[in-house]
Design an enzyme around this catalytic site. Structure first.
Site, PDB file in Angstrom:
ATOM      1  CB  CYS A   1      -0.948   0.014   1.199  1.00 54.97           C
ATOM      2  SG  CYS A   1      -0.104   0.120   2.776  1.00 54.97           S
TER       3      CYS A   1
ATOM      4  CG  ASP B   1      -0.182   3.520   3.853  1.00 50.69           C
ATOM      5  OD1 ASP B   1      -0.049   4.245   2.862  1.00 50.69           O
ATOM      6  OD2 ASP B   1      -1.280   3.149   4.287  1.00 50.69           O
TER       7      ASP B   1
ATOM      8  CB  CYS C   1      -4.801   4.330   5.247  1.00 55.44           C
ATOM      9  SG  CYS C   1      -4.617   3.068   6.504  1.00 55.44           S
TER      10      CYS C   1
ATOM     11  CB  CYS D   1      -3.602  -0.279   8.956  1.00 55.83           C
ATOM     12  SG  CYS D   1      -4.499  -0.447   7.402  1.00 55.83           S
TER      13      CYS D   1
HETATM   14 FE1  FES Z   1      -1.633   0.509   4.269  1.00 53.31          FE
HETATM   15 FE2  FES Z   1      -3.454   1.239   5.965  1.00 53.31          FE
HETATM   16  S1  FES Z   1      -3.738   0.924   3.835  1.00 53.31           S
HETATM   17  S2  FES Z   1      -1.388   0.969   6.324  1.00 53.31           S
END
Ligand code: FES
Length: 145
Positions: free
Chosen positions: A33, A35, A59, A103
């Site tokens: 993702c 992040d 996110c 996450c």
């Molecule tokens: Fe990757 Fe939340 S979508 S940490």
């Protein structure tokens, strides 16, 4: 789809920022993702987490879980901080939708990476603490196996 607690920690995150001269800093990401989360810990001479701050480029669930994870480890010993798993953080938040479970793993692993950094710098061993991974996505697949 999000609980009130998640929304509260997302809208009003606790402990955002950084700690200058932190005892330990941990950064982890999830390649899938994109992040990234960074946790700073201030740990006193009795190995108690005096303060924790975070910076999350991610996110809403990543922000809420970092906020809750830092709240939960402040005041704990480094050993107790290990018991703050992603599941414990999710429970404290009243749950997360299944697609957002990863996450919370980012928050858990960023704390572990910061504890690892602290242990390395001070030449101590925190029982049960594994070396950090850069990409949390790898861990998820391990869990699935
Ligand atoms: Fe990757 Fe939340 S979508 S940490």
């Amino acid at each position: 789809m999000y609980t009130e607690q998640v929304m509260d920690h997302f809208m009003h995150p606790r402990n955002v920022g950084e700690i200058e001269g932190a005892s330990g800093v941990g950064t982890v990401g999830n390649a899938k993702c994109g992040d990234i989360m960074r946790i700073y810990l201030d740990i006193d001479e009795n190995q108690i987490v005096r303060d924790a701050k975070f910076k999350t480029f991610g996110c809403g669930a990543a922000i809420a879980t970092s906020s809750m994870a830092t709240e939960m480890i402040i005041g704990k010993t480094v050993q107790e901080a290990l018991t703050v798993t992603n599941k414990a953080v999710m429970e404290a938040l009243g749950g997360l939708p299944p697609v957002k479970v990863h996450c919370s793993l980012l928050a858990e692993q960023a704390v572990h990476a910061a504890l690892w950094d602290y242990a390395q710098k001070n030449g101590i061993v925190i029982e049960g603490l594994e070396p950090p991974v850069d990409d949390v996505d790898e861990l998820e697949h391990e869990e699935e196996e």
